[in-house]
Design a protein around this motif. Structure first.
Motif, short mmCIF file in Angstrom:
data_model
loop_
_atom_site.label_atom_id
_atom_site.label_comp_id
_atom_site.label_asym_id
_atom_site.label_seq_id
_atom_site.Cartn_x
_atom_site.Cartn_y
_atom_site.Cartn_z
N MET A 1 0.66 -1.08 0.18
CA MET A 1 0.25 -0.30 -0.02
C MET A 1 0.99 1.19 -0.01
O MET A 1 1.81 1.17 0.76
N LYS A 2 0.64 2.51 -0.85
CA LYS A 2 1.38 3.73 -0.56
C LYS A 2 1.28 4.62 1.02
O LYS A 2 0.61 4.31 0.49
N LYS A 3 2.39 5.10 0.74
CA LYS A 3 2.22 5.56 1.66
C LYS A 3 2.11 7.41 1.72
O LYS A 3 1.50 8.13 2.46
N THR A 4 2.12 7.90 0.54
CA THR A 4 1.68 9.16 0.21
C THR A 4 0.03 9.09 0.15
O THR A 4 -0.47 8.35 0.02
N ALA A 5 -0.55 10.37 0.49
CA ALA A 5 -2.25 10.96 0.15
C ALA A 5 -2.43 10.29 -1.23
O ALA A 5 -3.51 10.40 -1.49
N LEU A 6 -1.75 10.37 -2.51
CA LEU A 6 -2.18 9.91 -3.63
C LEU A 6 -2.47 8.42 -3.55
O LEU A 6 -1.85 7.63 -4.30
N LEU A 7 -3.83 8.28 -4.18
CA LEU A 7 -4.43 6.92 -3.98
C LEU A 7 -4.51 6.65 -5.42
O LEU A 7 -4.69 4.87 -5.73
N ASN A 8 -4.89 7.34 -6.08
CA ASN A 8 -5.82 6.86 -7.76
C ASN A 8 -4.42 6.76 -8.44
O ASN A 8 -3.81 7.10 -8.72
N ILE A 9 -4.80 5.23 -8.57
CA ILE A 9 -4.21 4.54 -9.61
C ILE A 9 -3.52 5.73 -10.79
O ILE A 9 -2.09 5.66 -11.73
N ALA A 10 -4.66 6.37 -11.67
CA ALA A 10 -4.79 6.71 -12.73
C ALA A 10 -3.17 7.94 -12.48
O ALA A 10 -2.49 8.49 -13.48
N LEU A 11 -3.65 9.04 -11.69
CA LEU A 11 -2.88 10.00 -11.15
C LEU A 11 -1.35 9.54 -10.82
O LEU A 11 -0.37 10.39 -11.55
N SER A 12 -1.28 8.58 -9.95
CA SER A 12 -0.09 7.91 -9.49
C SER A 12 0.64 7.63 -10.73
O SER A 12 2.42 8.03 -10.94
N GLN A 13 0.07 7.06 -12.25
CA GLN A 13 0.47 6.30 -13.64
C GLN A 13 1.45 7.85 -13.87
O GLN A 13 1.96 7.99 -14.22
N ALA A 14 -0.04 8.64 -13.59
CA ALA A 14 0.38 9.96 -14.53
C ALA A 14 1.59 10.85 -14.49
O ALA A 14 2.42 11.89 -15.06
N VAL A 15 1.66 11.07 -12.65
CA VAL A 15 2.91 11.67 -12.49
C VAL A 15 3.89 11.00 -11.88
O VAL A 15 5.85 11.58 -12.79
N ALA A 16 4.28 9.71 -12.61
CA ALA A 16 5.14 8.78 -12.68
C ALA A 16 5.71 8.94 -13.64
O ALA A 16 6.87 8.65 -13.96
N SER A 17 4.91 9.54 -14.70
CA SER A 17 5.63 9.42 -16.27
C SER A 17 5.72 10.68 -16.57
O SER A 17 6.25 11.07 -17.92
N LEU A 18 5.99 11.91 -15.75
CA LEU A 18 6.31 13.54 -16.20
C LEU A 18 7.80 13.17 -16.33
O LEU A 18 8.66 12.82 -15.62
N GLY A 19 8.12 14.30 -17.39
CA GLY A 19 9.69 14.44 -17.59
C GLY A 19 9.43 16.48 -17.04
O GLY A 19 8.03 17.05 -16.68
N HIS A 20 10.70 16.70 -17.27
CA HIS A 20 10.88 17.93 -17.32
C HIS A 20 10.13 19.04 -17.99
O HIS A 20 10.43 18.56 -19.01
N GLY A 21 9.51 19.55 -17.54
CA GLY A 21 8.47 21.20 -18.55
C GLY A 21 6.51 20.56 -18.85
O GLY A 21 6.63 20.78 -19.21
N ASP A 22 6.62 18.51 -19.09
CA ASP A 22 5.37 18.07 -19.00
C ASP A 22 4.00 19.24 -18.21
O ASP A 22 4.48 19.90 -17.12
N ARG A 23 3.27 18.78 -18.85
CA ARG A 23 1.99 20.03 -18.34
C ARG A 23 0.89 19.22 -17.56
O ARG A 23 0.54 18.18 -18.61
N VAL A 24 0.61 19.00 -16.46
CA VAL A 24 -0.55 18.93 -16.09
C VAL A 24 -1.78 19.45 -15.61
O VAL A 24 -1.66 19.82 -15.20
N VAL A 25 -3.27 20.10 -16.36
CA VAL A 25 -4.19 19.87 -16.16
C VAL A 25 -4.84 19.88 -15.25
O VAL A 25 -5.02 18.70 -14.98
N ILE A 26 -5.57 20.79 -14.39
CA ILE A 26 -6.36 20.65 -13.10
C ILE A 26 -7.28 21.15 -12.95
O ILE A 26 -7.66 22.66 -13.55
#
Length: 134
Positions: free
Chosen positions: A1-26
């Motif tokens: 089980m993850k220790k951080t606050a972010l539990l959503n699988i799709a969001l965790s995968q998105a963050v893990a895939s980020l490179g410098h300068g990539d954009r995330v829209v909320i």
């Protein structure tokens, strides 16, 4: 089980895939998603989840270099703006760039991911630009 606050699988995968300068829209519930932009749709009903809850969870895992807000946000003064100001002052969102709402929508094209919240306050949209931890 993850220790951080972010539990959503799709969001965790998105963050893990980020490179410098990539954009995330909320975005709020009404923010258009350009064709071809990956979408994580979290909206359940009016206000759930709210914009700030999603932002806080994302910040628990994402290194942010800068962010973009629509100039119209200053006029509309959505409730989330006060917290965005606080987070900016604390350095959690990096430097700020103001753009028009139309430009913000255009910049969603090419984002690594767009997150749709249940937020229903106008102009409660933000683009985060990924930084690096080294």
């Amino acid at each position: 089980m993850k220790k951080t606050a972010l539990l959503n699988i799709a969001l965790s995968q998105a963050v893990a895939s980020l490179g410098h300068g990539d954009r995330v829209v909320i975005g709020d519930a009404g923010m258009p998603v350009p064709p071809g932009t990956p979408l994580v749709d979290l909206a359940v009903t009016h206000g759930i989840p709210d914009f700030l809850s999603v932002l806080q969870a994302l910040l628990s895992e994402m290194q942010v270099e800068s962010h973009l807000l629509a100039e119209e946000t200053l006029t509309a003064q959505p409730p989330a703006l006060a917290e965005l100001e606080r987070l900016t002052a604390a350095g959690a969102l990096g430097r700020r760039q103001w753009v028009s709402h139309e430009e913000l929508k255009a910049l969603c094209q090419g984002a690594r991911v767009q997150i749709r919240t249940g937020e229903c306050q106008p102009y409660t949209n933000l683009i985060l630009v990924a930084g690096v931890t080294f």
